[in-house]
Design an enzyme around this catalytic site. Structure first.
Site, PDB file in Angstrom:
ATOM      1  N   GLU A 151       0.867  -1.166   0.000  1.00 36.62           N
ATOM      2  CA  GLU A 151       0.000   0.000   0.000  1.00 36.62           C
ATOM      3  C   GLU A 151       0.906   1.218   0.000  1.00 36.62           C
ATOM      4  O   GLU A 151       1.718   1.397   0.910  1.00 36.62           O
ATOM      5  CB  GLU A 151      -0.928  -0.018   1.210  1.00 36.62           C
ATOM      6  N   ASP A 158      -5.402   9.510   9.942  1.00 34.86           N
ATOM      7  CA  ASP A 158      -4.146   8.908  10.375  1.00 34.86           C
ATOM      8  C   ASP A 158      -3.664   9.466  11.700  1.00 34.86           C
ATOM      9  O   ASP A 158      -3.941  10.609  12.054  1.00 34.86           O
ATOM     10  CB  ASP A 158      -3.068   9.133   9.309  1.00 34.86           C
TER      11      ASP A 158
END
Lengths: 277, 407
Positions: A49, A60
């Site tokens: 990824e 995040d």
């Protein structure tokens, strides 16, 4: 055939859970980032990824946000990430790469232009965290036309009423966010993930990939008992940050991060053998 | 919060079912938050059609916030400019000192109705944070306010007020350490505490339904203005002027008048050091459409789609985005979006203090600066309403430092 499908078909045949490494494109700089990418397949990573850095990565935690900041400070851009991928593909034709990031850089690039450029650069899938099914129509059509899978997220809050909307148009695999929280947060309990995956399997034949909160060999192996693949991201980029703090030269950063990835991959790949033993 | 009668050509019928105002707005959030914001939307739609909710809202507006706020003819300012009649919509007289309380009273009632037991918010200048801390104290709910480290430094009085009210102020040290980063952190908190937490967004931005529900709670500003002007002058105002960061006071003033073609509207963005310097916070005049914080709207950004930091003397306008309905009204041409620099705002700040005995916040000082440009050349029977969205007590340190003084 899309590389993602090939890899999951192969994993299934071998009854083996897959391992994915998340790395931010351009972290800490373009050259080291490319070397890190190249080292992943040999470390046993089944698919990569590749994060497209963004100034405001709201889903995040601190580790990946810091990675984005490092990459952007060294001139990273969406175009730069596609260049990295193209370079990676010169030597590797087999390992799937999913481009992962936030909507604004992709929107700004242009959805259709991005889908074509990503496919040409050698991407296999795209996951835009803040483009839920309600808003991803334009990108989805362009991506599918270009042969890219649109990867969707399911979370503990995705109830049965909502799941069909998430699955409509989903391709490649379903990414299960194992916690209600941000990347790098506390890990989910193995049992709750197992139950969630078993519920999701009733709704979709797609492989189920679990991420968020998996940070070491033990937690990766535990989740890999029930998942088709597990993703580790924050722990890997935190390793980069720690090595940079210690003024480690780039070649050693690559070596040590690859060694960590290899150790995680072994733990994941062997998870069901141990369970059987 | 009147029921809007949607007509075919009305500008007041937005957003559509998915929260879009034309191409703007929407719900650009991670899947973790989708079920939550769908729940907020469902609860809000039920609440707004519930007479009991409306009665409770009206009671807190009148007896707690102190509404209606006066519509005041600023005679000395009018004489000074020598043109249009300048009216102030006195939102600075609300409890907590700004229009922010209008929205907070509405949202905390919604949070209570949804059974939420913890409140979070973001704040820039601290006006919204203070309003949230205030209603959280009133409803006895624990409250966490995220605030950028830079803003904490330049808005110390408001930080202390929030703490006095029992809120926990969490310093945000990521990114530019201002409002946008505070909003990132609040969103991170929300995805981590999805079960018990309600997020009170302070402006007409964010994922649907926030731009709509904040606008609805703020629309009382325009509704009162219409009635008050009718009483004082027997007709509609000719122009409306309001400052724009996210744009909640402007949306609140404008919304009731959008379908009145004779009413001109001006949204005033913060030009900081000047649009041409690149150091400003003017999303419409110096940005481009993009996606941030749950909505598609005009943003300050570079060619790669990375968000740029805003720059304004006013912390409350220092945000790289703007509410999506403003983006829509900008592109449709219904509202004129202009800007005022730090210097122009400071000049208006001093002028208003000396002429009217009202120390305005630096945010509405931007609106006053534009009124100062418009008024002199307008006829004496032109009725111009400026939204005085907040009082300036919080800004005295910033202004003193600009004057080279220490207080």
């Amino acid at each position: 055939m899309n590389r993602i499908d090939t890899v999951f078909a192969d994993l299934k045949k071998r009854n083996r859970p897959g391992f994915s490494a998340f790395l931010t494109g351009g972290d800490p700089d373009a050259a080291t980032s490319l070397a890190l990418l190249k080292a992943m397949p040999e470390a046993g990573v089944d698919f990569i990824e590749l994060g497209m850095p963004f100034s405001d990565p709201m889903a995040d935690g601190p580790a990946i946000q810091a990675a984005d900041v490092r990459a952007l400070a060294h001139g990273a851009s969406l175009k730069g990430v596609l260049d990295l991928l193209r370079e990676f593909r010169r030597e590797n034709a087999a390992t799937p790469v999913v481009l992962m990031g936030y909507a604004n850089p992709v929107y700004r690039f242009g959805y259709a232009k991005f889908a074509e450029a990503a496919a040409r650069a050698g991407a296999d899938g795209v996951l835009v965290v803040d483009l839920p099914p309600e808003e991803d129509g334009e990108l989805r059509r362009a991506a599918q036309k270009a042969g890219l899978h649109v990867i969707r997220l399911a979370t503990p809050t995705t109830n049965d009423a909502r799941l069909p909307a998430v699955l409509d148009g989903a391709g490649g695999f379903l990414y299960y966010v194992s916690i209600t929280g941000i990347t790098g947060a506390a890990a989910a309990a193995e049992e709750s993930v197992r139950q969630a995956l078993s519920r999701l399997r009733q709704g979709t034949p797609l492989p189920l990939v679990v991420g968020f909160g998996i940070k070491d060999e033990a937690s990766a192996a535990a989740i890999a008992k029930s998942a088709d693949a597990v993703v580790v991201g924050s722990a890997l980029v935190q390793k980069i940050a720690d090595l940079l703090d210690r003024k480690t030269p780039p070649a050693q950063i690559v070596e040590k991060v690859a060694a960590f990835a290899a150790s995680l991959a072994r733990a994941v790949h062997g998870a069901r053998d141990k369970a059987a033993a | 919060m009147k029921q809007v009668q949607a007509t075919a050509n009305s500008l007041r019928q937005g957003p559509d079912a998915n929260g879009h105002f034309g191409m703007f707005g929407g719900r650009y959030v991670a899947e973790t938050l989708m079920p939550l914001i769908l729940e907020v939307e469902k609860s809000y739609n039920a609440a707004k059609n519930d007479p009991e909710f409306q009665r409770e809202l009206d009671r807190y507006r009148e007896h707690y916030a102190g509404r209606p706020s006066p519509l005041y003819l600023a005679e000395r300012m009018t004489a000074h400019f020598g043109g249009a009649k300048i009216y102030f919509k006195r939102e600075e007289l609300n409890h907590t000192g700004s229009h922010k309380v209008n929205n907070c009273v509405g949202q905390i009632l919604l949070a209570k109705r949804m059974g939420k037991t913890r409140i979070i918010a973001e704040t820039g200048a601290g006006q919204h944070g203070v309003a949230v801390a205030t209603v959280a104290a009133l409803f006895n709910l624990p409250c966490v306010v995220y605030m950028g480290e830079v803003d904490i430094e330049r808005q110390k009085p408001n930080v202390f007020r929030m703490r006095l009210l029992g809120a926990e102020v969490k310093a945000v040290t990521s990114g530019s350490r201002t409002l946008k980063d505070a909003m990132n952190e609040a969103l991170r908190d929300w995805v981590t505490h999805v079960d018990d937490t309600y997020y009170i967004i302070g402006t007409v931005a964010g994922p649907h339904p926030y731009p709509q529900l904040v606008r609805d709670f703020q629309s009382v500003i325009g509704e009162e203005t219409r009635a008050q002007m009718q009483k004082q002058e027997g007709r509609l105002p000719d122009s409306l002027v309001a400052c724009i960061g996210g744009g909640s006071n402007a949306m609140g003033l404008f919304h009731d008048f959008l379908d009145e073609p004779s009413v001109k509207m001006y949204g005033v963005e913060a030009a900081g050091h000047g649009i041409e310097t690149g150091r400003h916070a003017a999303s419409l005049n110096g940005g481009a459409p993009g996606i941030l914080h749950g909505n598609l709207t005009y943003l300050l950004q570079n060619g790669d789609g990375q968000i740029l930091e805003g720059d304004s003397i006013s912390a409350g306008l220092d945000y790289p985005g703007i509410g999506p309905e403003h983006s829509f009204l900008h592109d449709s041409g219904r509202v004129s979006y202009v800007s005022a620099t730090d210097e122009e705002a400071l000049e208006a700040f001093h002028l208003c203090s000396r002429l009217e005995g009202i120390i305005p916040a630096l945010e509405p000082a931007h609106a006053l600066a534009h009124a100062a440009r418009l008024a002199p050349s307008l006829p004496k029977d032109h009725l111009c309403v400026v939204c005085l969205s907040g009082r300036g007590d919080k800004d005295i340190f910033t202004v003193a430092s600009r004057m080279g003084l220490r207080i």
